[in-house]
Design an enzyme around this catalytic site. Sequence first.
Site, short mmCIF file in Angstrom:
data_model
loop_
_atom_site.label_atom_id
_atom_site.label_comp_id
_atom_site.label_asym_id
_atom_site.label_seq_id
_atom_site.Cartn_x
_atom_site.Cartn_y
_atom_site.Cartn_z
N HIS A 163 -1.28 0.73 -13.34
CA HIS A 163 -0.10 0.67 -12.47
C HIS A 163 -0.08 -0.65 -11.71
O HIS A 163 -1.12 -1.31 -11.56
CB HIS A 163 -0.12 1.83 -11.47
CG HIS A 163 0.13 3.16 -12.08
ND1 HIS A 163 0.34 4.29 -11.32
CD2 HIS A 163 0.21 3.57 -13.37
CE1 HIS A 163 0.54 5.33 -12.11
NE2 HIS A 163 0.46 4.91 -13.37
N GLU A 173 0.11 -1.29 -8.56
CA GLU A 173 -0.79 -1.30 -7.40
C GLU A 173 -2.24 -1.53 -7.83
O GLU A 173 -2.98 -2.28 -7.18
CB GLU A 173 -0.73 0.03 -6.64
CG GLU A 173 0.65 0.40 -6.16
CD GLU A 173 1.43 1.31 -7.11
OE1 GLU A 173 2.12 2.21 -6.61
OE2 GLU A 173 1.34 1.12 -8.34
N CYS A 183 1.61 6.68 -6.49
CA CYS A 183 1.14 7.98 -6.95
C CYS A 183 -0.20 8.30 -6.28
O CYS A 183 -0.75 7.49 -5.54
CB CYS A 183 0.99 7.98 -8.47
SG CYS A 183 -0.38 6.94 -9.05
N CYS A 214 -3.06 5.70 -7.12
CA CYS A 214 -2.93 4.42 -6.42
C CYS A 214 -3.15 4.59 -4.91
O CYS A 214 -3.80 3.75 -4.28
CB CYS A 214 -1.57 3.81 -6.71
SG CYS A 214 -1.35 3.36 -8.45
#
Length: 177
Positions: free
Chosen positions: A58, A60, A88, A91
């Site tokens: 992701h 992040e 999410c 993260c």
Amino acid sequence: MNDILLEDDIRWMRHAMTLADKAAAAGEVPVGAVLVRDGQILGEGYNLSISCHDPSAHAEMQAIRQAGPAAQNYRLLDTTLYVTLEPCAMCAGAMVHGRVKRLVFGARDAKTGAAGSVMDICRHPALNHQLEVTSGVLEADCAEQLSGFFRMRRAQKKADKAAQAAASADRCNCVKE
């Protein structure tokens, strides 16, 4: 919130949005993130889960992974993470473990958001670190970036399906002749 802070938040969110554009250009869900300390970028990234075949890739996580070596520490003290979509659970957990001081995000994620929408890992009182959270910075722009991407993807799938149907019809017409 003071005006200087808001100006910085907008500036960095716009930077995160340019990173999200890179994700979209690569066929990834357009999410971008930038991790900043004292006005300097420590790490940045955009979604790469599809390209890398990695569910942890992701935006992040990309930014956090870059920031550790840049900071020469696995603790990302006094940093702010700007991300176009609410993080999410994975993260948000990485931010807690990394001791990120502040999270600023654009669009809320009603399905998997872990900074207040579905759950709040970032400020959970049972954890040993809580983040300051600012939500809704350029929210409409961030949400439209995501919505536009998914509109385009649906249109592309519809066009692909129509092209396959036309090709199939052409093959059937050739057989009948």
